[in-house]
Motif scaffolding. Structure first.
Motif, PDB file in Angstrom:
ATOM      1  N   LEU A  89       0.828  -1.198   0.000  1.00  0.00           N
ATOM      2  CA  LEU A  89       0.000   0.000   0.000  1.00  0.00           C
ATOM      3  C   LEU A  89       0.868   1.255   0.000  1.00  0.00           C
ATOM      4  CD1 LEU A  89      -3.061   0.511   0.068  1.00  0.00           C
ATOM      5  CD2 LEU A  89      -2.841   0.820   2.519  1.00  0.00           C
ATOM      6  N   ALA A  90       1.960   1.239   0.752  1.00  0.00           N
ATOM      7  CA  ALA A  90       2.873   2.377   0.798  1.00  0.00           C
ATOM      8  C   ALA A  90       3.532   2.600  -0.559  1.00  0.00           C
ATOM      9  CB  ALA A  90       3.933   2.157   1.870  1.00  0.00           C
ATOM     10  N   ALA A  96       1.663   6.570  -6.855  1.00  0.00           N
ATOM     11  CA  ALA A  96       0.546   7.434  -7.266  1.00  0.00           C
ATOM     12  C   ALA A  96       0.848   8.892  -6.916  1.00  0.00           C
ATOM     13  CB  ALA A  96      -0.740   6.982  -6.586  1.00  0.00           C
ATOM     14  N   GLY A  97       1.480   9.122  -5.768  1.00  0.00           N
ATOM     15  CA  GLY A  97       1.821  10.485  -5.363  1.00  0.00           C
ATOM     16  C   GLY A  97       2.824  11.133  -6.281  1.00  0.00           C
ATOM     17  N   PRO A 102       2.780  16.440  -5.273  1.00  0.00           N
ATOM     18  CA  PRO A 102       3.621  16.270  -4.079  1.00  0.00           C
ATOM     19  C   PRO A 102       2.837  16.273  -2.762  1.00  0.00           C
ATOM     20  CG  PRO A 102       4.586  17.888  -5.552  1.00  0.00           C
ATOM     21  CD  PRO A 102       3.241  17.532  -6.111  1.00  0.00           C
ATOM     22  N   ILE A 103       1.718  16.953  -2.717  1.00  0.00           N
ATOM     23  CA  ILE A 103       0.907  16.955  -1.492  1.00  0.00           C
ATOM     24  C   ILE A 103       0.380  15.549  -1.206  1.00  0.00           C
ATOM     25  CG2 ILE A 103      -1.242  17.805  -0.472  1.00  0.00           C
ATOM     26  CD1 ILE A 103      -0.681  20.476  -1.761  1.00  0.00           C
ATOM     27  N   PHE A 104       0.074  14.819  -2.271  1.00  0.00           N
ATOM     28  CA  PHE A 104      -0.417  13.451  -2.108  1.00  0.00           C
ATOM     29  C   PHE A 104       0.652  12.562  -1.482  1.00  0.00           C
ATOM     30  CE2 PHE A 104      -1.750   9.223  -3.530  1.00  0.00           C
ATOM     31  CZ  PHE A 104      -3.064   9.237  -3.114  1.00  0.00           C
ATOM     32  N   ILE A 105       1.924  12.796  -1.788  1.00  0.00           N
ATOM     33  CA  ILE A 105       3.013  12.038  -1.168  1.00  0.00           C
ATOM     34  C   ILE A 105       2.996  12.282   0.339  1.00  0.00           C
ATOM     35  CG2 ILE A 105       5.516  11.777  -0.998  1.00  0.00           C
ATOM     36  CD1 ILE A 105       5.656  12.525  -3.973  1.00  0.00           C
ATOM     37  N   GLY A 106       2.819  13.518   0.743  1.00  0.00           N
ATOM     38  CA  GLY A 106       2.734  13.842   2.169  1.00  0.00           C
ATOM     39  C   GLY A 106       1.537  13.193   2.831  1.00  0.00           C
ATOM     40  N   MET A 107       0.417  13.136   2.131  1.00  0.00           N
ATOM     41  CA  MET A 107      -0.767  12.484   2.688  1.00  0.00           C
ATOM     42  C   MET A 107      -0.523  10.995   2.879  1.00  0.00           C
ATOM     43  SD  MET A 107      -3.655  14.542   0.474  1.00  0.00           S
ATOM     44  CE  MET A 107      -4.856  13.289   0.679  1.00  0.00           C
ATOM     45  N   VAL A 108       0.142  10.359   1.929  1.00  0.00           N
ATOM     46  CA  VAL A 108       0.454   8.932   2.036  1.00  0.00           C
ATOM     47  C   VAL A 108       1.400   8.700   3.210  1.00  0.00           C
ATOM     48  CG1 VAL A 108       1.635   7.004   0.907  1.00  0.00           C
ATOM     49  CG2 VAL A 108       0.015   8.398  -0.382  1.00  0.00           C
ATOM     50  N   LEU A 109       2.445   9.515   3.340  1.00  0.00           N
ATOM     51  CA  LEU A 109       3.389   9.365   4.447  1.00  0.00           C
ATOM     52  C   LEU A 109       2.706   9.609   5.789  1.00  0.00           C
ATOM     53  CD1 LEU A 109       6.562  11.046   2.932  1.00  0.00           C
ATOM     54  CD2 LEU A 109       6.085   8.607   3.212  1.00  0.00           C
TER      55      LEU A 109
END
Length: 147
Positions: A89-90, A96-97, A102-109
Motif C-alpha cells: 500500500l505504501a 501514485a503520489g 507532491p501533497i499526495f506524497i505527504g498524505m500517504v506518508l
C-alpha cells in the motif's frame, strides 16, 4: 425490516457468516464484549481514541476496558498481517503520489505514520495503563509513558 446499528460494538459472531469462517475469526471474551457493548457510544469512542493515540485512561474501569480492547485489536487480522499489507500500500501510494501531486506524497506518508503509531500504541496499552490500574488514580496525576 429494521436493523440495529452495530457501530463500534464487538460482535460475538458475524450476522450471516459461515461456520468455517467463524473458526478463523478472533475470539472475543464474552464478558468483555458484554461490558463493551453496554457502554455508551461516546465512552467507547473515547476509550478507542485514547488507546490509539497512546494515552492513559481516566479511570481504572476504563483502563481495564482499554487493555482488553487493545488485546482484541492485536488478535485481528489487520494487526497480525500489518507488514504484509502496509508495504504494498505504501509503495502504491508513493507511486501514485509521484504521478499526481507532491501533497499526495505527504498524505500517504502521514497515513503510514498514523497506521504505524496506532499499531505501536495497541502494543503499549498494557504499559501505559498499568499505573492507573495499579493505584486507581486519575489519569491527570499519571505522567504519560515515555516512548
Amino acid at each position: 425490516m429494521a436493523r440495529t446499528t452495530t457501530t463500534g460494538k464487538l460482535l460475538t459472531k458475524a450476522p450471516s457468516a459461515k461456520q468455517a469462517k467463524m473458526a478463523k475469526a478472533p475470539v472475543v471474551d464474552a464478558e468483555f464484549a458484554a461490558e463493551w457493548n453496554s457502554l455508551e457510544k461516546v465512552d467507547r469512542r473515547q476509550i478507542r481514541r485514547l488507546v490509539r493515540i497512546g494515552r492513559p485512561q481516566e479511570t481504572a474501569a476504563d483502563a481495564r476496558l482499554a487493555v482488553a480492547f487493545a488485546a482484541y485489536q492485536r488478535s485481528r487480522a489487520w494487526y497480525r498481517f500489518f507488514y504484509l499489507w502496509i508495504a504494498p500500500l505504501a509503495v502504491a501510494g508513493l507511486i501514485a503520489g509521484v504521478n499526481l501531486h507532491p501533497i499526495f506524497i505527504g498524505m500517504v506518508l502521514g497515513g503510514l505514520a498514523i497506521a504505524y503509531m496506532s499499531r505501536r500504541n495497541y502494543k503499549r496499552a498494557d504499559k501505559i495503563n498499568a499505573p492507573v490500574l495499579a493505584d486507581g488514580t486519575n489519569a491527570s496525576s499519571v505522567a504519560p509513558a515515555a516512548a
